[in-house]
Write a protein that holds these residues in place. Structure first.
Motif, PDB file in Angstrom:
ATOM      1  N   SER A   3     -12.009  54.007  91.478  1.00  0.00           N
ATOM      2  CA  SER A   3     -11.081  53.227  90.662  1.00  0.00           C
ATOM      3  C   SER A   3     -11.853  52.649  89.489  1.00  0.00           C
ATOM      4  O   SER A   3     -12.846  51.954  89.671  1.00  0.00           O
ATOM      5  N   ASP A   6      -9.805  47.729  85.480  1.00  0.00           N
ATOM      6  CA  ASP A   6      -8.439  47.385  85.063  1.00  0.00           C
ATOM      7  C   ASP A   6      -7.658  48.570  84.521  1.00  0.00           C
ATOM      8  O   ASP A   6      -6.447  48.626  84.652  1.00  0.00           O
ATOM      9  N   THR A   7      -8.334  49.507  83.884  1.00  0.00           N
ATOM     10  CA  THR A   7      -7.637  50.630  83.258  1.00  0.00           C
ATOM     11  C   THR A   7      -6.869  51.458  84.279  1.00  0.00           C
ATOM     12  O   THR A   7      -5.769  51.910  84.003  1.00  0.00           O
ATOM     13  N   ALA A   8      -7.430  51.635  85.463  1.00  0.00           N
ATOM     14  CA  ALA A   8      -6.775  52.448  86.489  1.00  0.00           C
ATOM     15  C   ALA A   8      -5.419  51.868  86.885  1.00  0.00           C
ATOM     16  O   ALA A   8      -4.531  52.608  87.302  1.00  0.00           O
ATOM     17  N   LYS A   9      -5.260  50.579  86.719  1.00  0.00           N
ATOM     18  CA  LYS A   9      -4.002  49.925  87.083  1.00  0.00           C
ATOM     19  C   LYS A   9      -2.934  50.103  86.013  1.00  0.00           C
ATOM     20  O   LYS A   9      -1.775  49.802  86.247  1.00  0.00           O
ATOM     21  N   ARG A  10      -3.326  50.569  84.819  1.00  0.00           N
ATOM     22  CA  ARG A  10      -2.392  50.650  83.692  1.00  0.00           C
ATOM     23  C   ARG A  10      -2.282  52.055  83.126  1.00  0.00           C
ATOM     24  O   ARG A  10      -2.217  52.244  81.923  1.00  0.00           O
ATOM     25  N   LEU A  11      -2.253  53.056  83.978  1.00  0.00           N
ATOM     26  CA  LEU A  11      -2.143  54.435  83.510  1.00  0.00           C
ATOM     27  C   LEU A  11      -0.717  54.744  83.098  1.00  0.00           C
ATOM     28  O   LEU A  11       0.206  54.154  83.648  1.00  0.00           O
ATOM     29  N   VAL A  13      -3.212  55.958  79.864  1.00  0.00           N
ATOM     30  CA  VAL A  13      -3.932  55.282  78.785  1.00  0.00           C
ATOM     31  C   VAL A  13      -3.880  56.182  77.549  1.00  0.00           C
ATOM     32  O   VAL A  13      -4.016  57.395  77.649  1.00  0.00           O
ATOM     33  N   LEU A  15      -5.622  56.754  73.784  1.00  0.00           N
ATOM     34  CA  LEU A  15      -6.729  56.405  72.904  1.00  0.00           C
ATOM     35  C   LEU A  15      -6.182  56.129  71.505  1.00  0.00           C
ATOM     36  O   LEU A  15      -5.540  56.982  70.900  1.00  0.00           O
ATOM     37  N   SER A  18     -11.469  55.339  67.954  1.00  0.00           N
ATOM     38  CA  SER A  18     -12.794  55.692  68.458  1.00  0.00           C
ATOM     39  C   SER A  18     -13.765  55.767  67.290  1.00  0.00           C
ATOM     40  O   SER A  18     -13.352  55.914  66.128  1.00  0.00           O
ATOM     41  N   GLU A  31     -18.464  47.739  71.878  1.00  0.00           N
ATOM     42  CA  GLU A  31     -17.364  47.548  72.826  1.00  0.00           C
ATOM     43  C   GLU A  31     -17.272  46.093  73.269  1.00  0.00           C
ATOM     44  O   GLU A  31     -16.187  45.506  73.308  1.00  0.00           O
ATOM     45  N   LYS A  35     -14.046  43.682  72.454  1.00  0.00           N
ATOM     46  CA  LYS A  35     -13.292  43.086  73.565  1.00  0.00           C
ATOM     47  C   LYS A  35     -13.050  41.598  73.359  1.00  0.00           C
ATOM     48  O   LYS A  35     -12.073  41.042  73.848  1.00  0.00           O
TER      49      LYS A  35
END
Length: 62
Positions: A3, A6-11, A13, A15, A18, A31, A35
C-alpha cells in the motif's frame, strides 16, 4: 500487495505536473517543498502560471 500511503486510498490518480531533476535528492527536495505549498500555489504551478506562483510566494513571506 504494498500500500503506497495516502495515494492508494484515493485511486485513480491523475498526473497533473512533472519535472525532471538532475538527481534524486533534488527531486525529493522539490517534492518536499511543493507539498508545503498552498492549494492556490500548487494550482498555479500545474497551469504554468509562474507569475502567480511568485506572487503567492511573496504574499506568504509577509
Amino acid at each position: 500487495m504494498h500500500s503506497g500511503g495516502d495515494t492508494a486510498k484515493r485511486l485513480p490518480v491523475v498526473l497533473l505536473w512533472s519535472q525532471e531533476f538532475p538527481t534524486r535528492d533534488e527531486a525529493f527536495d522539490a517534492e518536499r517543498q511543493i507539498k508545503g505549498w498552498s492549494r492556490a500555489k500548487k494550482e498555479a504551478l500545474i497551469t504554468g502560471d509562474w507569475s502567480r506562483v511568485i506572487e503567492l510566494a511573496k504574499n506568504r513571506q509577509r
